[in-house]
Design a protein around this motif. Structure first.
Motif, PDB file in Angstrom:
ATOM      1  N   ILE A   1      28.915  45.179  51.312  1.00 30.80           N
ATOM      2  CA  ILE A   1      27.677  45.908  51.010  1.00 30.80           C
ATOM      3  C   ILE A   1      26.969  45.221  49.848  1.00 30.80           C
ATOM      4  O   ILE A   1      27.593  44.940  48.816  1.00 30.80           O
ATOM      5  CB  ILE A   1      27.992  47.374  50.638  1.00 30.80           C
ATOM      6  N   PRO A   2      25.687  44.910  49.981  1.00 32.52           N
ATOM      7  CA  PRO A   2      24.958  44.271  48.879  1.00 32.52           C
ATOM      8  C   PRO A   2      25.071  45.082  47.591  1.00 32.52           C
ATOM      9  O   PRO A   2      24.992  46.320  47.613  1.00 32.52           O
ATOM     10  CB  PRO A   2      23.513  44.232  49.386  1.00 32.52           C
TER      11      PRO A   2
ATOM     12  N   PHE B   1      33.643  52.259  48.139  1.00 25.39           N
ATOM     13  CA  PHE B   1      34.505  52.279  46.946  1.00 25.39           C
ATOM     14  C   PHE B   1      34.994  50.874  46.601  1.00 25.39           C
ATOM     15  O   PHE B   1      34.922  50.440  45.444  1.00 25.39           O
ATOM     16  CB  PHE B   1      35.683  53.219  47.194  1.00 25.39           C
ATOM     17  N   LEU B   2      35.478  50.137  47.600  1.00 27.45           N
ATOM     18  CA  LEU B   2      36.018  48.798  47.340  1.00 27.45           C
ATOM     19  C   LEU B   2      34.924  47.830  46.915  1.00 27.45           C
ATOM     20  O   LEU B   2      35.160  46.937  46.082  1.00 27.45           O
ATOM     21  CB  LEU B   2      36.737  48.282  48.586  1.00 27.45           C
ATOM     22  N   ASN B   3      33.724  47.977  47.435  1.00 30.45           N
ATOM     23  CA  ASN B   3      32.609  47.139  46.998  1.00 30.45           C
ATOM     24  C   ASN B   3      32.221  47.444  45.556  1.00 30.45           C
ATOM     25  O   ASN B   3      31.915  46.526  44.787  1.00 30.45           O
ATOM     26  CB  ASN B   3      31.403  47.338  47.916  1.00 30.45           C
TER      27      ASN B   3
ATOM     28  N   LYS C   1      32.495  44.445  42.912  1.00 26.98           N
ATOM     29  CA  LYS C   1      31.222  43.890  42.455  1.00 26.98           C
ATOM     30  C   LYS C   1      30.697  44.499  41.162  1.00 26.98           C
ATOM     31  O   LYS C   1      29.823  43.909  40.511  1.00 26.98           O
ATOM     32  CB  LYS C   1      30.168  44.057  43.562  1.00 26.98           C
ATOM     33  N   ARG C   2      31.226  45.669  40.775  1.00 26.06           N
ATOM     34  CA  ARG C   2      30.731  46.315  39.562  1.00 26.06           C
ATOM     35  C   ARG C   2      31.828  46.585  38.531  1.00 26.06           C
ATOM     36  O   ARG C   2      31.725  46.175  37.387  1.00 26.06           O
ATOM     37  CB  ARG C   2      30.028  47.638  39.926  1.00 26.06           C
TER      38      ARG C   2
ATOM     39  N   PRO D   1      35.565  43.101  47.977  1.00 25.82           N
ATOM     40  CA  PRO D   1      34.444  42.183  48.178  1.00 25.82           C
ATOM     41  C   PRO D   1      33.797  41.818  46.847  1.00 25.82           C
ATOM     42  O   PRO D   1      33.650  42.667  45.961  1.00 25.82           O
ATOM     43  CB  PRO D   1      33.483  42.989  49.058  1.00 25.82           C
ATOM     44  N   GLY D   2      33.425  40.563  46.707  1.00 24.68           N
ATOM     45  CA  GLY D   2      32.842  40.101  45.454  1.00 24.68           C
ATOM     46  C   GLY D   2      33.788  39.206  44.677  1.00 24.68           C
ATOM     47  O   GLY D   2      33.356  38.405  43.848  1.00 24.68           O
TER      48      GLY D   2
END
Length: 851
Positions: free
Chosen positions: A179-180, A754-756, A760-761, A796-797
């Motif tokens: 997810i972006p 949640f995983l994104n 990524k954050r 992801p990320g």
């Protein structure tokens, strides 16, 4: 000077001669190298592991064939006679074992090696199953232990059922959508109400800060934090850009609102705690960049948030008794707990293997109970446990918090709205305190103070009861029939109360343990027999349970403190159709005790215990081993640390936990095998009344396998964020959806989000926040498809790197972006924002020619 040196030379020679004459060989144990390995993990087609300990002599002298023992620690059981026929393996006490060479053992000459093969009564699963901390003791010098020059655990490639491979990981990760970052929710745990608007509010050092006086401490906390991110002092000269902390008495105790527009950021709350949580939401809403490097301006996304917690009790249990963690590491944990709105740190301060808090009135508790080394009698300190070795310099084995340390922890936690719940284990898991009070008894008795000696004694000196605890101790249970036991508890409680008062910290409850008291304890205690004769309510040793906790409760009640404990504290043993069973104890129902329930191991029969206690009226904290134990291994693989007796437990288990119906998402048993749902037939479901008694969730880190700050971080983070999500956020739609297929679709969508958010954050920030956390970086998934290796990652990320030359990937290795030719051995590894790598996924396409 020459005469002095000559004298010292003769003294040294004479001392060496005395040692040799006393039977201690002239041999340097440091010249030995020890290695442990798995030889056969299914020995003779049985569920047993044949393992070997190899001793290699790298020195110039010969190790004699006998006259010594090796001591080591292990949580496993062993067959006594070595398969190699050259030694015997015996349990000493607890997790301490000895290896004694027999007449078939041969001397080890320089350059030679000998292996001792012995059987474990269960297969080996991961590297934490290896023996720990082996050391040598000469028979002629039984009070001194010597560490070998080196001890290693040889790598093992298991093929047991349930092994998690890179291919399995790849297929698990396939459902995770990328997810972006721009589309991701900016605040976690998920707020009750959340919306984003166009634009940003830019914070510089010119921004003005206006606050209600109620929030003076939170204002100071905010200023300290924002100045660090800006790299400069806050001037507050702007008339256009404002941060406002406003009181709103209509909000709940921990509720807040956060509204960000291009011109201002406003946080409202009715209490300092609520305002504090609004600040934490602000912190998670901004990017990771200011934590990596100070920024002169910090953009804050325009959001509108209304929020409050689902559960009032959101806890982490940290065991510092089995293995000690420094004050600084505890502060780091508190800091991150606060970020994710966890409000209780349950500190497991005492156990069989250590006493970790100074009690000024009973100095022996730390003088004896905080030290581990080589001893077989525990008359001055405790024996080696969990690999701590023969000396006090092992920081995991030896250490405690001084009164000043603990007060500092309390002040730091209180500033962050975290309550510290102290746990003093009783009556089981109490060997450290028992041995410390034995030393106090002997000291005062020798000084002629018999009354003083007996005042805090924790065992009947004439008790001949024979028992063995789950962790194999035979002398770790306090005698609750002794009056001195209650003097001891009064003293400890009094000193704890004084520390909390001095720190200005709340002490709503004290946890007094209560778990895993073994059968046959107290049966031959003269104190018990005397109490039984004088008290009609005591018919058997089982009745001592209610007697003990009734008295402890009285001690706490007069100070306005709630009694907290593990589930056994609230249970009464009875029988149904002649079969022993436990029911909620009606005796304590009106006492408002708080119970932490851990036991819901799938297949062991107590799956519904937490719901029984909540339905029965007890204030219940879910500390379920199936979903909330940080110390369980992530999955079944040699390179994943941790225990696994209760479950294999990745971050998905925390995220998927349904507090009011944890049966619903239970899919595999403690061995990772699919469960038969008939397991739940006849089990109690949680009633609406029972729901009112579930006061919160608790993640638990038992520390037998946690010997460093890095390992502590690895086991807790980022699982703690999954725990926070379930403890704070409202029930997600998938938790209550009755249609199984639709529930799975909803869950998968939330799981991906949640995983994104993590990848990524959150994790890029945690790599740098507060000095950086050594959180677990998952192993990449890998498959072979169309002659190429394809790789993916759970978060992801994160960056995946690889090598084709047999070396471990590092931060300079090629970045995986597209499938690569499946030729020979390729290693894949994920890296965080700071360049720290995780476990390596090694794959080999055996059908392809080697490169």
């Amino acid at each position: 000077m020459r005469r002095f040196l000559t004298l010292m030379f003769f003294v040294a020679v004479n001392l060496k001669a005395v040692a040799v004459m006393a039977g201690v060989p002239n041999f340097d144990i440091k010249s030995l190298r020890l290695s442990w390995e798995v030889i056969d993990n299914n020995y003779q087609n049985k569920q047993e592991a044949l393992t070997g300990l190899t001793i290699t002599n790298t020195g110039k002298e010969t190790l004699p064939a006998g006259g010594w023992k090796i001591y080591f620690n292990s949580s496993r059981n062993f067959i006594a006679d070595a398969v190699s026929g050259n030694a015997k393996v015996l349990q000493v006490n607890g997790d301490l074992y000895s290896i004694t060479p027999n007449d078939k053992f041969k001397e080890i000459k320089p350059g030679e090696s000998i292996r001792i093969d012995y059987l474990c009564e269960a297969p080996v699963v991961n590297f934490t199953d290896a023996i720990e901390g082996p050391y040598f003791v000469w028979d002629a010098e039984p009070a001194k232990g010597y560490l070998p020059g080196d001890f290693t655990v040889k790598p093992f490639n298991p093929n047991y059922q349930g092994l998690i491979t890179p291919e399995i990981l790849y297929n698990q990760n396939k459902i995770i959508q990328d997810i972006p970052a721009s589309q991701l929710q900016k605040i976690i745990p998920t707020p009750v109400s959340y919306s984003e608007n166009a634009g940003t509010f830019v914070i510089t050092n010119a921004v003005s800060l206006i606050s209600d006086p109620l929030f003076a401490k939170e204002k100071a906390y905010f200023i300290t934090g924002i100045e660090k991110l800006l790299g400069s002092k806050l001037k507050g000269t702007s008339k256009d850009k404002k941060i406002i902390f406003k009181k709103d008495a209509s909000l709940g105790a921990e509720a807040y609102t956060l509204n960000v527009t291009p011109n201002d950021m406003t946080i409202t709350a009715s209490t300092p705690a609520g305002l504090f949580y609004g600040i934490q939401s602000f912190k998670t809403s901004i990017s990771a960049s200011p934590w990596m490097k100070a920024q002169a301006s910090i953009p804050v996304p325009c959001v509108s948030v209304k929020d409050e917690p689902r559960f009032p009790y959101r806890a982490v249990m940290l065991d510092v008794a089995r293995n000690f963690q420094s004050k600084q590491q505890v502060l780091k944990l508190i800091n991150l707990m606060a970020v994710y709105k966890m409000n209780t740190l349950h500190m497991h301060l005492t156990d069989d293997e250590g006493w970790r808090i100074e009690i000024p009135s009973l100095p022996e508790l730390t003088a004896v109970g905080s030290k581990r080394g080589h001893t077989l009698d525990s008359k001055a300190f405790l024996p080696a446990s969990h690999g701590s070795g023969p000396d006090f310099d092992n920081k995991a084995g030896t250490g405690f918090y001084t009164k000043a340390d603990y007060i500092e922890i309390l002040k730091y936690a209180t500033e962050r709205h975290v309550t510290v719940l102290p746990e003093i284990e009783t009556p089981g898991h109490a060997r450290a305190s028992i041995k410390a009070m034995d030393v106090r008894y002997n000291h005062l008795l020798a000084a002629g103070d018999k009354a003083g000696a007996e005042r805090n004694l924790l065992r009947d000196l004439n008790d001949k009861s024979d028992y063995r605890s789950v962790q194999y101790w035979n002398d770790n249970v306090i005698d609750v029939a002794l009056p001195s036991t209650y003097n001891y508890i009064e003293t400890v409680v009094g000193d704890l109360v004084n520390m909390y008062k001095e720190a200005g910290a709340p002490l709503p409850a004290i946890h007094f343990g209560g778990d895993e008291v073994p059968a046959h304890v107290w049966e031959q205690s003269p104190a018990y027999l005397a109490l039984k004769a004088s008290n009609p309510a005591i018919q058997n040793t089982g009745d001592l349970w209610y007697y003990f906790y009734g008295r402890v409760n009285d001690i706490l009640k007069k100070r306005g403190i709630t009694l907290s404990g593990w589930e056994e504290m609230a249970l009464r043993k009875t029988a149904v159709d002649g079969q022993a069973t436990y029911v909620p104890n009606p005796q304590f129902l009106g006492e408002k005790m708080q119970v932490d329930v851990w036991n819901n191991v799938l297949g062991d029969g107590q799956e519904d215990l937490a719901y029984k206690l909540a339905n029965g009226g007890y204030k219940t904290v879910l500390t379920c081993v199936t979903n909330l134990y940080f110390d369980m291994a992530n999955y079944k693989s040699w390179d994943e640390p941790g225990y696994y007796w209760g479950a294999f437990l990745g971050i998905d288990k925390f995220f998927s936990f349904i507090p009011y119906d944890y049966f619903k998402n239970a899919d595999v048993d403690k061995n990772g095998r699919p469960i038969n749902r008939n397991l739940f037939l006849g089990k109690q479901r949680l009633t609406d009344y029972g729901k009112t008694n579930i006061i919160g969730l608790q993640g638990a880190l038992w520390a037998e396998t946690v010997k460093s700050p890095e390992r502590m971080d690895y086991m807790i983070f980022p699982k703690l964020i999954g725990l926070a999500e379930r403890a704070w956020a409202k029930d997600p739609a998938w938790a209550t959806e009755r249609d199984t297929l639709k529930a799975r679709e909803l869950y998968n969508a939330d799981w991906s989000k949640f995983l994104n958010i993590l990848g990524k954050r959150e994790l890029p920030r945690l790599a740098y926040y507060n000095g950086g956390y050594s959180f677990r970086i998952p192993k990449p998934g890998v498959i072979v498809e169309d002659g190429k290796y394809k790789s993916n990652i759970q978060f992801p990320g994160m960056t995946i790197r690889y090598t084709t030359n047999g070396k471990e990937p590092n931060e300079n290795s090629p970045v995986y972006e597209n499938p690569i030719p499946a030729n020979g051995i390729v290693k894949f590894r994920a890296f965080d924002a700071k360049g720290r790598g995780g476990n390596v996924a090694e794959v080999q396409n055996k059908e392809a020619p080697a490169m």
